[in-house]
Design a protein around this motif. Structure first.
Motif, PDB file in Angstrom:
ATOM      1  N   ALA A   1       0.853  -1.187   0.000  1.00 44.30           N
ATOM      2  CA  ALA A   1       0.000   0.000   0.000  1.00 44.30           C
ATOM      3  C   ALA A   1       0.891   1.241   0.000  1.00 44.30           C
ATOM      4  O   ALA A   1       2.066   1.179   0.374  1.00 44.30           O
ATOM      5  N   PRO A   2       0.372   2.389  -0.436  1.00 47.37           N
ATOM      6  CA  PRO A   2       1.193   3.599  -0.468  1.00 47.37           C
ATOM      7  C   PRO A   2       1.816   3.906   0.890  1.00 47.37           C
ATOM      8  O   PRO A   2       1.137   3.949   1.910  1.00 47.37           O
ATOM      9  N   THR A   3       3.133   4.067   0.881  1.00 48.48           N
ATOM     10  CA  THR A   3       3.888   4.332   2.091  1.00 48.48           C
ATOM     11  C   THR A   3       4.834   5.501   1.854  1.00 48.48           C
ATOM     12  O   THR A   3       5.300   5.712   0.733  1.00 48.48           O
ATOM     13  N   SER A   4       5.115   6.253   2.914  1.00 48.24           N
ATOM     14  CA  SER A   4       6.035   7.384   2.804  1.00 48.24           C
ATOM     15  C   SER A   4       7.491   6.963   2.965  1.00 48.24           C
ATOM     16  O   SER A   4       8.380   7.814   2.966  1.00 48.24           O
ATOM     17  N   ASP A   5       7.742   5.666   3.108  1.00 49.72           N
ATOM     18  CA  ASP A   5       9.106   5.148   3.233  1.00 49.72           C
ATOM     19  C   ASP A   5       9.433   4.330   1.982  1.00 49.72           C
ATOM     20  O   ASP A   5       9.190   3.122   1.932  1.00 49.72           O
ATOM     21  N   PRO A   6       9.968   4.982   0.929  1.00 49.54           N
ATOM     22  CA  PRO A   6      10.223   4.249  -0.323  1.00 49.54           C
ATOM     23  C   PRO A   6      11.325   3.211  -0.217  1.00 49.54           C
ATOM     24  O   PRO A   6      11.453   2.364  -1.106  1.00 49.54           O
TER      25      PRO A   6
ATOM     26  N   GLN B   1      -8.795   4.700  -3.708  1.00 48.46           N
ATOM     27  CA  GLN B   1     -10.090   5.315  -3.417  1.00 48.46           C
ATOM     28  C   GLN B   1     -10.005   6.345  -2.304  1.00 48.46           C
ATOM     29  O   GLN B   1     -10.683   7.373  -2.344  1.00 48.46           O
ATOM     30  N   ALA B   2      -9.177   6.089  -1.300  1.00 51.97           N
ATOM     31  CA  ALA B   2      -9.093   6.988  -0.144  1.00 51.97           C
ATOM     32  C   ALA B   2      -7.984   8.023  -0.292  1.00 51.97           C
ATOM     33  O   ALA B   2      -7.678   8.718   0.671  1.00 51.97           O
ATOM     34  N   SER B   3      -7.396   8.131  -1.467  1.00 52.85           N
ATOM     35  CA  SER B   3      -6.281   9.061  -1.664  1.00 52.85           C
ATOM     36  C   SER B   3      -6.644  10.074  -2.745  1.00 52.85           C
ATOM     37  O   SER B   3      -6.581   9.766  -3.939  1.00 52.85           O
ATOM     38  N   PRO B   4      -7.023  11.293  -2.348  1.00 55.09           N
ATOM     39  CA  PRO B   4      -7.302  12.327  -3.365  1.00 55.09           C
ATOM     40  C   PRO B   4      -6.018  12.787  -4.042  1.00 55.09           C
ATOM     41  O   PRO B   4      -4.931  12.675  -3.469  1.00 55.09           O
ATOM     42  N   ASP B   5      -6.150  13.288  -5.252  1.00 54.04           N
ATOM     43  CA  ASP B   5      -5.010  13.846  -5.987  1.00 54.04           C
ATOM     44  C   ASP B   5      -3.918  12.798  -6.185  1.00 54.04           C
ATOM     45  O   ASP B   5      -2.745  13.036  -5.917  1.00 54.04           O
ATOM     46  N   ALA B   6      -4.307  11.610  -6.646  1.00 53.46           N
ATOM     47  CA  ALA B   6      -3.374  10.492  -6.761  1.00 53.46           C
ATOM     48  C   ALA B   6      -2.891  10.319  -8.195  1.00 53.46           C
ATOM     49  O   ALA B   6      -3.511  10.786  -9.152  1.00 53.46           O
ATOM     50  N   ASP B   7      -1.755   9.630  -8.329  1.00 49.04           N
ATOM     51  CA  ASP B   7      -1.164   9.298  -9.626  1.00 49.04           C
ATOM     52  C   ASP B   7      -0.971   7.796  -9.717  1.00 49.04           C
ATOM     53  O   ASP B   7      -0.549   7.153  -8.743  1.00 49.04           O
ATOM     54  N   LEU B   8      -1.251   7.255 -10.898  1.00 49.24           N
ATOM     55  CA  LEU B   8      -0.959   5.855 -11.196  1.00 49.24           C
ATOM     56  C   LEU B   8       0.026   5.822 -12.345  1.00 49.24           C
ATOM     57  O   LEU B   8      -0.203   6.455 -13.383  1.00 49.24           O
ATOM     58  N   VAL B   9       1.125   5.080 -12.169  1.00 49.74           N
ATOM     59  CA  VAL B   9       2.136   4.935 -13.215  1.00 49.74           C
ATOM     60  C   VAL B   9       2.114   3.484 -13.679  1.00 49.74           C
ATOM     61  O   VAL B   9       2.445   2.572 -12.913  1.00 49.74           O
ATOM     62  N   LEU B  10       1.716   3.269 -14.920  1.00 52.36           N
ATOM     63  CA  LEU B  10       1.662   1.931 -15.507  1.00 52.36           C
ATOM     64  C   LEU B  10       2.947   1.702 -16.291  1.00 52.36           C
ATOM     65  O   LEU B  10       3.249   2.430 -17.237  1.00 52.36           O
ATOM     66  N   ILE B  11       3.710   0.681 -15.897  1.00 56.60           N
ATOM     67  CA  ILE B  11       4.949   0.315 -16.592  1.00 56.60           C
ATOM     68  C   ILE B  11       4.682  -1.002 -17.306  1.00 56.60           C
ATOM     69  O   ILE B  11       4.522  -2.047 -16.670  1.00 56.60           O
ATOM     70  N   SER B  12       4.615  -0.968 -18.633  1.00 55.33           N
ATOM     71  CA  SER B  12       4.145  -2.133 -19.378  1.00 55.33           C
ATOM     72  C   SER B  12       4.714  -2.122 -20.792  1.00 55.33           C
ATOM     73  O   SER B  12       5.186  -1.092 -21.279  1.00 55.33           O
ATOM     74  N   ASP B  13       4.645  -3.290 -21.441  1.00 52.32           N
ATOM     75  CA  ASP B  13       5.011  -3.374 -22.857  1.00 52.32           C
ATOM     76  C   ASP B  13       3.790  -3.233 -23.761  1.00 52.32           C
ATOM     77  O   ASP B  13       3.895  -3.348 -24.983  1.00 52.32           O
ATOM     78  N   GLY B  14       2.624  -3.009 -23.185  1.00 48.22           N
ATOM     79  CA  GLY B  14       1.411  -2.820 -23.971  1.00 48.22           C
ATOM     80  C   GLY B  14       0.645  -4.083 -24.258  1.00 48.22           C
ATOM     81  O   GLY B  14      -0.408  -4.024 -24.894  1.00 48.22           O
TER      82      GLY B  14
END
Length: 294
Positions: A143-148, A182-195
């Motif tokens: 889940a999204p964490t502030s410790d990368p 759902q519970a995170s406003p102003d969010a970004d999703l980065v899709l890393i894929s070959d398509g």
């Protein structure tokens, strides 16, 4: 050159109405208390030449219009960036959806995917970051964490046999990402894929993400096993797409920390608003309205 921005540009919509009112007043001509409608033109001109009829209402109208225009310009919020503006970390989460289908996991594209994911972690600048993997199905890794740092080790150990199934269903990854954000406003999703596997269901899930306010960015992998990256299919998903080996456009978007939806309450911390100064100039033409007349 100093960059000038407008914090409240919608106030400029009032200027055309003021211009139309000024044109109407100019075509109407100076008023004289109604005498211009009942007196012959020659007598009216003579009375005005003798100073018995004043066009003070016309001048007062011009002063009021000038003051209103200055107020509108001030209310639109002309501003310049503050040199002493604090650097604020974005609050919206970033979620990385990493393609681990056989075409990626069993090819040199896996190394590019790991490098791209690490670059996203570096660009987060304090924002919470999460990770999911997908092949035939999608699985939440973190889940999204502030410790990368916890994600760095997980990304580094990705291998060809880490996923329990085959296939490539990015639609399932986008559906899982929508639930995770759902519970995170102003969010970004980065899709890393070959398509691989991009279909109508994937595009429908991308539309649902956009409807929820999640910004979808795509990093396209090249050199996947069995073919090259389907960049055309990937380009239909996200508003920002870039090759995984040149991810700068996506990284710039992430590092802005949600600048596409800025918080108006933080505008004064980022910009120096010149609107109050410009609005104060409206007092100069207004002073003429209070002049005493004999």
């Amino acid at each position: 050159m100093t960059e000038l921005v407008l914090l409240r540009p919608w106030w400029l919509a009032a200027l055309p109405f003021l211009l139309a009112l000024a044109l109407w007043q100019w075509r109407r001509g100076p008023a004289a208390g109604g005498w211009e409608r009942v007196m012959p033109p020659a007598m009216f001109a003579a009375m005005r030449a003798l100073g018995h009829l004043q066009a003070s209402a016309h001048s007062r109208g011009r002063a009021a219009l000038a003051a209103a225009a200055l107020l509108c310009l001030g209310l639109c919020g002309p501003a310049v960036p503050r040199a002493d503006a604090p650097l604020l970390a974005g609050s919206g989460a970033i979620l990385i959806a990493l393609d681990m289908s056989p075409s990626v996991a069993e090819s040199p594209a896996l190394a590019d995917a790991q490098a791209a994911a690490a670059a996203v972690l570096a660009a987060a600048e304090g924002r919470p970051v999460g990770l999911l993997l997908y092949a035939g199905e999608a699985y939440e890794v973190a889940a999204p964490t502030s410790d990368p740092a916890t994600l760095e080790s997980q990304i580094a150990v990705l291998a060809r046999d880490i996923m329990p199934g085959n296939g490539s269903r990015p639609a399932s990854a986008l559906a899982l990402a929508r639930r995770m954000l759902q519970a995170s406003p102003d969010a970004d999703l980065v899709l890393i894929s070959d398509g691989g596997g991009v279909d109508d269901a994937t595009r429908a899930e991308a539309g649902r993400l956009a409807g929820d306010g999640v910004r979808l960015s795509v990093l396209a992998l090249a050199g996947a096993a069995g073919g090259t990256s389907d960049s055309a299919a990937l380009g239909t998903l996200g508003s920002v797409a870039a090759p995984a080996r040149a991810p700068e456009p996506v990284l710039r978007r992430l590092s802005r920390g949600g600048a596409l939806n800025p918080d108006p309450a933080l505008a004064n911390l980022t910009f120096r608003d010149l609107g109050p100064l410009l609005a104060a100039l409206a007092g100069i033409p207004l002073l003429g309205l209070f002049r005493r007349r004999a």
